[in-house]
Motif scaffolding. Structure first.
Motif, mmCIF file in Angstrom:
data_model
loop_
_atom_site.group_PDB
_atom_site.id
_atom_site.type_symbol
_atom_site.label_atom_id
_atom_site.label_comp_id
_atom_site.label_asym_id
_atom_site.label_seq_id
_atom_site.Cartn_x
_atom_site.Cartn_y
_atom_site.Cartn_z
ATOM 1 N N GLU A 18 68.429 22.581 85.692
ATOM 2 C CA GLU A 18 68.948 22.179 84.388
ATOM 3 C C GLU A 18 70.367 21.626 84.490
ATOM 4 O OE1 GLU A 18 68.151 25.765 82.131
ATOM 5 O OE2 GLU A 18 66.352 24.837 81.288
ATOM 6 N N ALA A 21 70.107 18.092 85.377
ATOM 7 C CA ALA A 21 69.764 17.263 84.218
ATOM 8 C C ALA A 21 71.004 16.922 83.412
ATOM 9 C CB ALA A 21 68.737 17.962 83.339
ATOM 10 N N VAL A 22 71.869 17.908 83.210
ATOM 11 C CA VAL A 22 73.096 17.689 82.442
ATOM 12 C C VAL A 22 74.014 16.722 83.182
ATOM 13 C CG1 VAL A 22 75.210 18.791 81.610
ATOM 14 C CG2 VAL A 22 73.002 19.886 81.240
ATOM 15 N N HIS A 27 67.056 13.853 81.968
ATOM 16 C CA HIS A 27 66.354 14.912 81.254
ATOM 17 C C HIS A 27 64.838 14.737 81.302
ATOM 18 C CE1 HIS A 27 70.091 16.596 79.860
ATOM 19 N NE2 HIS A 27 70.490 15.364 79.580
ATOM 20 N N ALA A 31 62.330 17.377 82.881
ATOM 21 C CA ALA A 31 61.271 17.944 82.034
ATOM 22 C C ALA A 31 59.929 17.868 82.755
ATOM 23 C CB ALA A 31 61.210 17.213 80.693
ATOM 24 N N GLN A 59 64.236 19.903 77.428
ATOM 25 C CA GLN A 59 64.686 18.699 78.141
ATOM 26 C C GLN A 59 64.104 17.439 77.498
ATOM 27 O OE1 GLN A 59 67.037 18.515 80.599
ATOM 28 N NE2 GLN A 59 67.307 20.704 80.178
ATOM 29 N N ILE A 62 66.178 16.682 74.434
ATOM 30 C CA ILE A 62 67.458 16.055 74.776
ATOM 31 C C ILE A 62 67.253 14.579 75.094
ATOM 32 C CG2 ILE A 62 69.364 16.025 76.444
ATOM 33 C CD1 ILE A 62 68.934 19.124 76.669
ATOM 34 N N ALA A 63 66.113 14.262 75.701
ATOM 35 C CA ALA A 63 65.773 12.869 76.026
ATOM 36 C C ALA A 63 65.235 12.115 74.806
ATOM 37 C CB ALA A 63 64.760 12.831 77.166
#
Length: 190
Positions: A18, A21-22, A27, A31, A59, A62-63
């Motif tokens: 994760e 991803a940040v 993201h 995911a 995720q 967020i995307a």
């Protein structure tokens, strides 16, 4: 970052994924990796299959891939395993983004009818309803959650979450033009 191939997932490994991803903004690919992990994870994993589906859904959200998020949350619901935030609450939030309010509120109604959810679920629902202009619903969820956990803040972590919920509730009540009440005054004690 290469795809992780594990059947036993730890919190540290999930945190690394994760964080990637940040840091990278990837993201969607993360995911997809989380969904792949959920499909492979064994029963002895530190992280449940349902929690991996939930994390994948987060995720996807967020995307801005709300349909994919809803699908991941539905897999978590179907799995029935333990999750930090109830997958029905997360699904309701994603459904509100898709203007599927009838289905979103059906999830929340089922959630209310069963065992009371955890504190983080109350926070998520209050924030999601607030973000979608359901001020009365947001205030109700925040009030019920705060009332349920007020005497149960046994650890600093739970106390911090309770204070977060009380701050959300206060913000909602200010927007609604409601007078300060005893729960609002608890923020002064924090």
């Amino acid at each position: 970052m290469g795809a992780m191939r594990l059947t036993h997932v730890t919190t540290a490994e999930l945190d690394r994924l994760e964080f990637h991803a940040v840091r990278s903004g990837e993201h969607g690919p993360v995911a997809a990796q989380l969904l792949d992990l959920a499909n492979q994870v064994d029963a002895g994993s530190e992280i449940s299959r349902a929690e991996l589906f939930v994390r994948a859904g987060e995720q996807w959200e967020i995307a801005q891939e709300f349909e994919r998020a809803c699908a991941a949350y539905q897999r978590a619901i179907d799995d029935g395993g333990p999750t930090v935030i109830d997958a029905r609450a997360l699904s309701a939030g994603a459904l509100l983004h898709l203007d599927e309010s009838e289905q979103a509120y059906a999830h929340l109604k089922r959630l209310e009818a069963e065992d009371p959810p955890g504190l983080q679920t109350y926070i998520h629902v209050a924030e999601a309803l607030y973000a979608h202009d359901d001020m009365e619903g947001a205030e109700r969820w925040a009030t019920v959650g705060a009332g349920r956990f007020l005497g149960l803040a046994s650890s600093p972590y739970v106390r911090d979450l309770l204070m977060e919920l009380l701050r959300i509730r206060f913000r909602i009540r200010v927007d609604l033009g409601l007078d300060e009440d005893a729960l609002d005054r608890r923020l002064d004690e924090g």
